[in-house]
Design a protein around this motif. Structure first.
Motif, mmCIF file in Angstrom:
data_model
loop_
_atom_site.group_PDB
_atom_site.id
_atom_site.type_symbol
_atom_site.label_atom_id
_atom_site.label_comp_id
_atom_site.label_asym_id
_atom_site.label_seq_id
_atom_site.Cartn_x
_atom_site.Cartn_y
_atom_site.Cartn_z
ATOM 1 N N ILE A 6 0.837 -1.199 0.000
ATOM 2 C CA ILE A 6 0.000 0.000 0.000
ATOM 3 C C ILE A 6 0.868 1.244 0.000
ATOM 4 C CG2 ILE A 6 -1.676 1.315 1.344
ATOM 5 C CD1 ILE A 6 -2.862 -1.281 2.297
ATOM 6 N N VAL A 7 1.937 1.211 0.790
ATOM 7 C CA VAL A 7 2.844 2.360 0.857
ATOM 8 C C VAL A 7 3.603 2.502 -0.450
ATOM 9 C CG1 VAL A 7 4.789 3.379 2.084
ATOM 10 C CG2 VAL A 7 3.025 2.137 3.359
ATOM 11 N N PRO A 12 -1.188 10.437 -2.782
ATOM 12 C CA PRO A 12 -1.363 10.782 -1.361
ATOM 13 C C PRO A 12 -2.215 9.745 -0.623
ATOM 14 C CG PRO A 12 -2.834 12.095 -2.701
ATOM 15 C CD PRO A 12 -1.997 11.307 -3.671
ATOM 16 N N TYR A 13 -1.942 9.611 0.676
ATOM 17 C CA TYR A 13 -2.672 8.660 1.509
ATOM 18 C C TYR A 13 -3.646 9.422 2.414
ATOM 19 C CZ TYR A 13 1.561 5.993 0.362
ATOM 20 O OH TYR A 13 2.616 5.398 -0.295
ATOM 21 N N SER A 14 -4.682 8.739 2.833
ATOM 22 C CA SER A 14 -5.534 9.270 3.894
ATOM 23 C C SER A 14 -4.754 9.258 5.200
ATOM 24 C CB SER A 14 -6.798 8.419 4.041
ATOM 25 O OG SER A 14 -7.559 8.435 2.851
ATOM 26 N N LEU A 15 -5.043 10.197 6.072
ATOM 27 C CA LEU A 15 -4.346 10.211 7.356
ATOM 28 C C LEU A 15 -4.624 8.939 8.137
ATOM 29 C CD1 LEU A 15 -4.322 13.293 6.560
ATOM 30 C CD2 LEU A 15 -4.345 13.764 9.009
ATOM 31 N N LYS A 179 7.061 8.462 11.469
ATOM 32 C CA LYS A 179 7.820 8.908 10.298
ATOM 33 C C LYS A 179 7.227 8.308 9.024
ATOM 34 C CE LYS A 179 12.274 9.431 12.711
ATOM 35 N NZ LYS A 179 13.688 8.975 12.751
ATOM 36 N N PHE A 180 7.686 8.819 7.899
ATOM 37 C CA PHE A 180 7.189 8.329 6.614
ATOM 38 C C PHE A 180 7.480 6.838 6.461
ATOM 39 C CE2 PHE A 180 7.958 7.261 2.139
ATOM 40 C CZ PHE A 180 6.708 7.553 1.618
ATOM 41 N N THR A 280 1.719 9.660 5.530
ATOM 42 C CA THR A 280 1.811 8.219 5.776
ATOM 43 C C THR A 280 0.523 7.762 6.443
ATOM 44 O OG1 THR A 280 4.211 8.212 6.029
ATOM 45 C CG2 THR A 280 3.022 6.420 7.073
ATOM 46 N N PRO A 281 -0.079 6.661 6.018
ATOM 47 C CA PRO A 281 -1.346 6.228 6.624
ATOM 48 C C PRO A 281 -1.140 5.669 8.030
ATOM 49 C CG PRO A 281 -0.611 4.616 5.020
ATOM 50 C CD PRO A 281 0.332 5.772 4.916
#
Length: 531
Positions: A6-7, A12-15, A179-180, A280-281
């Motif tokens: 997924i990463v 962009p990711y959802s929070l 972190k990311f 990063t989710p």
């Protein structure tokens, strides 16, 4: 938790990403179906004197817990108590009010499961309703009860202490640095360094303090030996003390991938803030904890500049009611005092809402029931003491009689028992004959026993009211002499047997717990609390 794939797909990711198997909800400003704070099952208009903050963000509270202090304490009112088989102990407070030419009765009814507060109009009533009728107006299950007045000058202090046992003025929240690309619990608790952006966020939350010899609320941290780090973040917000458990400031243990020293504190918090320096989710179940029920996720943009902003998302377990203040749309805040007030208000309201979840509500229910029983027993004991009846007199129960009549009956039963003992001893010495000097007394005793025999209602095996009572004799010596004219030909043996079968019910009181300032969510104390 999200898989590495997924990463790798890129943002962009959802929070926040909900777990695969559910169990959580997300407050999304763009989702019109998300309930706002006014729809929350916990939310009530503030009735306890808490005003909105500078920017209008309200601390949500159950106004009923402060109703007695606001409307009754220091003002003329009446308190009553009673015991029921179905509802347990009840405490009722009653106050007459006039407003704009109208008459009202303000009522608070406390039971083991809840407290009800209301004001009813007396318009159209020719006379005041009775206390049982008033109680039934608030709760249909309260029928046919007998209430007794509280006669104790310090009763108000005991009652307000009970009512406000839910009020909490100390809080502790976790703060986790993500972190990311970090998608596991080990990653989150393994961060050791604080970036400038994270430090800026911590400065917004509160003040950096040295833990050694710190005198404020410590939130379970060691302030004597330095075993939980050297410094932390602390603040006082609207008369409430807040200690933050910052993941990077708690002790780091080499070779321990789980970092139990850090998780021991943050895992025992109820609400945590997740700080994301990059997109990063966050998945709420990536942190295994029985206590963490809500997360406020904050993602920084343009950090350490004059244009720093923070995106916010909120997630909580599905049995946690929604809480305010609601997220704006878009849910983006500029760095500054308004964002700080929003965030601290949201954290406090989140913890209060979490206490309404199934797990914490059960714990609170047991605590509430025990405290109400203690309050009832103490009010009864002190009322009896004020009447000069002593602490070992019978606890009054619905359907029974107390005071002078009950004392008279006990005295008669004891006298009957004593006369039986005397006659039995004389029979052994004289072959069963009864001297004429005693025959009149025996007949008279039988009459007294018959007239005074009293059988209280059957009590269940679990009834808290059954406890031994010391028998007293000689309470009313004048009554003994005045009864000489009584005559009755009823059999003596039956009456004496009935008197011996008559049980007494006693009363044992426990001291009311008065400590209200402890934090129910600290690691040393089970929440709700185990609060």
């Amino acid at each position: 938790p999200p898989s590495p794939q997924i990463v790798e797909k890129g943002g962009p990711y959802s929070l926040v990403i909900l777990p695969q198997f559910g169990g959580y909800w997300i407050e999304d400003a763009e989702n019109v179906g998300t309930p706002t704070s006014s729809d929350s099952s916990y939310y009530e208009e503030e009735d306890g004197g808490l005003s909105p903050g500078t920017f209008g963000y309200k601390l949500e509270c159950n106004g009923t817990v402060r109703a007695y202090r606001k409307h009754f304490l220091g003002k003329e009112h009446l308190n009553f108590y009673c015991t029921t088989n179905s509802l347990g102990n009840l405490i009722l407070s009653l106050k007459y009010e006039e407003a704009e030419g109208q008459e009202y009765l303000r009522i608070i009814l406390r039971s083991r499961t809840k407290t009800l507060h209301d004001r009813i109009s007396l318009a159209g009533l020719s006379k005041l309703p009775s206390v049982p009728q008033i109680a039934k107006l608030l709760c249909d299950d309260v029928t046919g009860l007998k209430f007794y007045p509280v006669l104790y000058p310090r009763a108000s202090q005991l009652i307000v202490t009970y009512d406000e046992h839910e009020v909490n003025n100390t809080f502790k929240f976790g703060v986790i640095y993500q972190k990311f690309g970090q998608i596991s619990e080990e990653d989150l608790f393994g961060n050791n360094e604080e970036s400038p952006a994270f430090t800026e966020f911590l400065n917004l939350l509160g003040d950096k303090i040295e833990l050694l010899d710190f005198k404020g609320f410590r939130g379970g941290l060691d302030v004597a030996h330095g075993q939980t780090g050297t410094d932390s973040v602390y603040t006082v917000f609207r008369e409430k003390e807040i200690m933050f458990h910052v993941s990077t400031k708690l002790p780091y243990t080499e070779g321990d991938p789980q970092q139990l020293q850090r998780k021991r504190h943050i895992g025992n918090d109820i609400v945590a803030a997740i700080f994301q320096e990059e997109n990063t989710p966050f998945v709420p179940d990536m942190i295994a904890s029985n206590f963490l029920h809500a997360y406020i996720v904050v993602q920084v943009e343009n950090a350490c500049t004059d244009h720093t902003t923070y995106k916010v998302s909120v997630t909580a377990r599905e049995d946690v009611p929604s809480f305010g203040p609601p997220l704006p749309n878009p849910a983006v805040f500029k760095k500054g005092p308004e964002f700080r007030e929003f965030l601290l208000t949201k954290l406090i309201n989140a913890e209060n809402a979490c206490y309404k979840s199934d797990k914490f509500a059960r714990l609170e229910g047991r605590t509430r029931a025990a405290l109400l029983d203690n309050l009832h027993d103490e009010l009864h004991r002190q009322t009896q003491a004020m009447l000069g009846l002593g602490s070992d007199d019978d606890k009054m129960e619905n359907g029974s009689h107390g005071g002078l009549l009950e004392s008279f009956k006990r005295a008669m039963r004891v006298r009957s028992h004593s006369m039986e003992t005397m006659v039995g001893a004389h029979k052994k010495q004289h072959g069963g004959g009864v001297p004429g000097s005693l025959s009149g007394v025996i007949s008279q005793s039988s009459t007294e026993c018959t007239k005074s025999t009293f059988t209280p209602p059957n009590l269940s095996a679990k009834s808290p009211l059954k406890s031994p009572v010391k028998r007293r004799s000689g309470l009313f010596p004048r009554l003994h002499a005045s009864a000489d004219s009584q005559t009755d030909s009823r059999p003596r043996s039956d009456n004496l047997a009935g008197a011996q079968r008559t049980p007494d019910s006693g009363h044992v009181s426990q001291d009311m717990r008065s400590e209200t300032s402890s934090n129910p969510s600290s690691p040393e104390i089970c929440p709700h609390k185990e609060r």
